[in-house]
Design a protein around this motif. Structure first.
Motif, PDB file in Angstrom:
ATOM      1  N   ILE A 199      -5.674   1.276  -9.556  1.00 32.19           N
ATOM      2  CA  ILE A 199      -5.895   1.406 -11.001  1.00 32.19           C
ATOM      3  C   ILE A 199      -4.999   2.448 -11.648  1.00 32.19           C
ATOM      4  N   THR A 200      -4.578   3.439 -10.891  1.00 33.32           N
ATOM      5  CA  THR A 200      -3.744   4.503 -11.455  1.00 33.32           C
ATOM      6  C   THR A 200      -2.319   4.043 -11.789  1.00 33.32           C
ATOM      7  N   ASN A 201      -1.908   2.874 -11.327  1.00 33.04           N
ATOM      8  CA  ASN A 201      -0.548   2.386 -11.618  1.00 33.04           C
ATOM      9  C   ASN A 201      -0.290   2.242 -13.113  1.00 33.04           C
ATOM     10  N   ILE A 202      -1.313   2.016 -13.902  1.00 37.64           N
ATOM     11  CA  ILE A 202      -1.123   1.880 -15.346  1.00 37.64           C
ATOM     12  C   ILE A 202      -0.586   3.186 -15.950  1.00 37.64           C
ATOM     13  N   LEU A 203      -0.890   4.302 -15.290  1.00 35.83           N
ATOM     14  CA  LEU A 203      -0.427   5.607 -15.781  1.00 35.83           C
ATOM     15  C   LEU A 203       1.049   5.853 -15.465  1.00 35.83           C
ATOM     16  N   ASP A 204       1.674   4.975 -14.688  1.00 40.17           N
ATOM     17  CA  ASP A 204       3.103   5.097 -14.384  1.00 40.17           C
ATOM     18  C   ASP A 204       3.976   4.766 -15.591  1.00 40.17           C
ATOM     19  N   TYR A 205       3.406   4.120 -16.586  1.00 44.06           N
ATOM     20  CA  TYR A 205       4.161   3.709 -17.775  1.00 44.06           C
ATOM     21  C   TYR A 205       3.996   4.764 -18.862  1.00 44.06           C
ATOM     22  N   GLU A 206       5.109   5.290 -19.370  1.00 48.54           N
ATOM     23  CA  GLU A 206       5.076   6.338 -20.388  1.00 48.54           C
ATOM     24  C   GLU A 206       4.743   5.790 -21.767  1.00 48.54           C
ATOM     25  N   ARG A 207       5.043   4.519 -21.986  1.00 52.40           N
ATOM     26  CA  ARG A 207       4.741   3.873 -23.263  1.00 52.40           C
ATOM     27  C   ARG A 207       3.868   2.663 -23.026  1.00 52.40           C
ATOM     28  N   TRP A 208       2.807   2.597 -23.794  1.00 50.86           N
ATOM     29  CA  TRP A 208       1.938   1.428 -23.769  1.00 50.86           C
ATOM     30  C   TRP A 208       2.065   0.721 -25.101  1.00 50.86           C
ATOM     31  N   LEU A 209       1.842  -0.572 -25.069  1.00 53.67           N
ATOM     32  CA  LEU A 209       1.673  -1.348 -26.284  1.00 53.67           C
ATOM     33  C   LEU A 209       0.189  -1.667 -26.368  1.00 53.67           C
ATOM     34  N   ILE A 210      -0.423  -1.351 -27.502  1.00 52.32           N
ATOM     35  CA  ILE A 210      -1.845  -1.627 -27.686  1.00 52.32           C
ATOM     36  C   ILE A 210      -1.961  -2.637 -28.819  1.00 52.32           C
ATOM     37  N   LYS A 211      -2.747  -3.690 -28.569  1.00 54.61           N
ATOM     38  CA  LYS A 211      -2.865  -4.788 -29.534  1.00 54.61           C
ATOM     39  C   LYS A 211      -3.890  -4.426 -30.598  1.00 54.61           C
ATOM     40  N   VAL A 212      -3.382  -3.975 -31.742  1.00 56.86           N
ATOM     41  CA  VAL A 212      -4.204  -3.536 -32.862  1.00 56.86           C
ATOM     42  C   VAL A 212      -4.078  -4.576 -33.976  1.00 56.86           C
ATOM     43  N   GLY A 213      -5.198  -5.171 -34.370  1.00 59.43           N
ATOM     44  CA  GLY A 213      -5.169  -6.156 -35.444  1.00 59.43           C
ATOM     45  C   GLY A 213      -4.229  -7.323 -35.159  1.00 59.43           C
ATOM     46  N   GLY A 214      -4.134  -7.712 -33.891  1.00 60.28           N
ATOM     47  CA  GLY A 214      -3.301  -8.846 -33.510  1.00 60.28           C
ATOM     48  C   GLY A 214      -1.833  -8.526 -33.304  1.00 60.28           C
ATOM     49  N   GLU A 215      -1.443  -7.252 -33.507  1.00 52.14           N
ATOM     50  CA  GLU A 215      -0.042  -6.852 -33.322  1.00 52.14           C
ATOM     51  C   GLU A 215       0.056  -5.781 -32.248  1.00 52.14           C
ATOM     52  N   TRP A 216       1.110  -5.869 -31.438  1.00 52.18           N
ATOM     53  CA  TRP A 216       1.349  -4.873 -30.402  1.00 52.18           C
ATOM     54  C   TRP A 216       2.003  -3.648 -31.023  1.00 52.18           C
ATOM     55  N   ARG A 217       1.353  -2.499 -30.876  1.00 52.46           N
ATOM     56  CA  ARG A 217       1.882  -1.245 -31.410  1.00 52.46           C
ATOM     57  C   ARG A 217       2.167  -0.271 -30.267  1.00 52.46           C
ATOM     58  N   PRO A 218       3.312   0.411 -30.335  1.00 53.61           N
ATOM     59  CA  PRO A 218       3.661   1.331 -29.246  1.00 53.61           C
ATOM     60  C   PRO A 218       2.891   2.654 -29.332  1.00 53.61           C
ATOM     61  N   TYR A 219       2.489   3.156 -28.175  1.00 50.02           N
ATOM     62  CA  TYR A 219       1.830   4.455 -28.051  1.00 50.02           C
ATOM     63  C   TYR A 219       2.456   5.195 -26.881  1.00 50.02           C
ATOM     64  N   GLN A 220       2.783   6.452 -27.090  1.00 52.20           N
ATOM     65  CA  GLN A 220       3.322   7.310 -26.037  1.00 52.20           C
ATOM     66  C   GLN A 220       2.161   7.896 -25.249  1.00 52.20           C
ATOM     67  N   VAL A 221       2.184   7.758 -23.932  1.00 49.69           N
ATOM     68  CA  VAL A 221       1.147   8.335 -23.083  1.00 49.69           C
ATOM     69  C   VAL A 221       1.539   9.785 -22.795  1.00 49.69           C
ATOM     70  N   GLU A 222       0.745  10.724 -23.313  1.00 50.63           N
ATOM     71  CA  GLU A 222       1.033  12.149 -23.099  1.00 50.63           C
ATOM     72  C   GLU A 222       0.481  12.650 -21.771  1.00 50.63           C
ATOM     73  N   ASP A 223      -0.674  12.113 -21.375  1.00 43.98           N
ATOM     74  CA  ASP A 223      -1.318  12.571 -20.150  1.00 43.98           C
ATOM     75  C   ASP A 223      -2.300  11.500 -19.703  1.00 43.98           C
ATOM     76  N   GLY A 224      -2.602  11.482 -18.438  1.00 45.15           N
ATOM     77  CA  GLY A 224      -3.579  10.546 -17.899  1.00 45.15           C
ATOM     78  C   GLY A 224      -4.108  11.077 -16.587  1.00 45.15           C
ATOM     79  N   GLN A 225      -5.346  10.724 -16.279  1.00 49.69           N
ATOM     80  CA  GLN A 225      -5.956  11.217 -15.042  1.00 49.69           C
ATOM     81  C   GLN A 225      -7.133  10.349 -14.647  1.00 49.69           C
ATOM     82  N   THR A 226      -7.517  10.481 -13.376  1.00 50.47           N
ATOM     83  CA  THR A 226      -8.725   9.802 -12.932  1.00 50.47           C
ATOM     84  C   THR A 226      -9.919  10.606 -13.437  1.00 50.47           C
ATOM     85  N   GLN A 227     -10.975   9.891 -13.735  1.00 50.42           N
ATOM     86  CA  GLN A 227     -12.201  10.513 -14.215  1.00 50.42           C
ATOM     87  C   GLN A 227     -13.349   9.731 -13.587  1.00 50.42           C
ATOM     88  N   GLY A 228     -13.966  10.292 -12.540  1.00 50.85           N
ATOM     89  CA  GLY A 228     -14.984   9.543 -11.808  1.00 50.85           C
ATOM     90  C   GLY A 228     -14.313   8.351 -11.140  1.00 50.85           C
TER      91      GLY A 228
END
Length: 184
Positions: free
Chosen positions: A41-70
């Motif tokens: 599951i942690t492989n998703i954190l290997d990508y510095e930029r994510w596209l998040i589908k907001v209102g039917g459109e893919w918008r770029p987001y910069q991942v500043e930090d990520g970690q396992t939680q439980g």
């Protein structure tokens, strides 16, 4: 066909692979809980930029930090600075440009590459097309083969995705050969 901007390049929905989704907010400082489809599951954190589908459109987001939680993951996205902004992303898909995915090892495939492929048994009978794949627990992968125009019958089949059943995957031909009796 929806398009969105990532940097200077236009990205079409066909060029995006969904790797997970934002579950909900985590805390009050803009962190989000992430449900990852990657293995591990942690492989998703290997990508510095994510596209998040907001209102039917893919918008770029910069991942500043990520970690396992439980048993899950949390992430901090640039520009998402409070709980309300994080909650606004709840249940939205996370994708990356397909071109950024690592090349799979020989005889390995991404699930999305298998969806839609024709499934033919060793007797030359067309059983249908791969509708989806899912884990049935204990690491067992199952391929859902749905009937379609031209297939042997109208039956949907669940086939274990194991070497003894899946004999060959030919992406160029768009076909998977299986050792599977049509009566099952």
């Amino acid at each position: 066909m929806s398009q969105s901007v990532m940097g200077q390049a236009m990205v079409t929905t066909e060029d995006i692979t969904v790797l997970g989704k934002v579950s909900t907010a985590f805390g009050i400082k803009g962190w989000v809980k992430v449900y990852s489809y990657t293995d591990p599951i942690t492989n998703i954190l290997d990508y510095e930029r994510w596209l998040i589908k907001v209102g039917g459109e893919w918008r770029p987001y910069q991942v500043e930090d990520g970690q396992t939680q439980g048993k899950g993951l949390t992430a901090k996205l640039k520009g998402v600075s409070d709980r309300d902004m994080a909650l606004a992303l709840s249940q939205l898909e996370i994708g990356v440009p397909t071109s950024e995915l690592p090349e799979p090892a020989e005889n390995e495939h991404y699930w999305f590459q298998l969806e839609g492929l024709k499934v033919v048994n060793t007797h030359g009978q067309w059983l249908g097309r791969v509708k989806e794949l899912f884990e049935s627990g204990g690491g067992n992968l199952v391929m859902v083969v749905a009937a379609c125009e031209g297939s042997l019958d109208r039956q949907e089949r669940l086939l274990p995705y194991v070497d003894a059943i899946v004999l060959d995957v030919d992406l160029d031909k768009g076909e998977i050969q299986v050792e599977w009796d049509s009566d099952f």
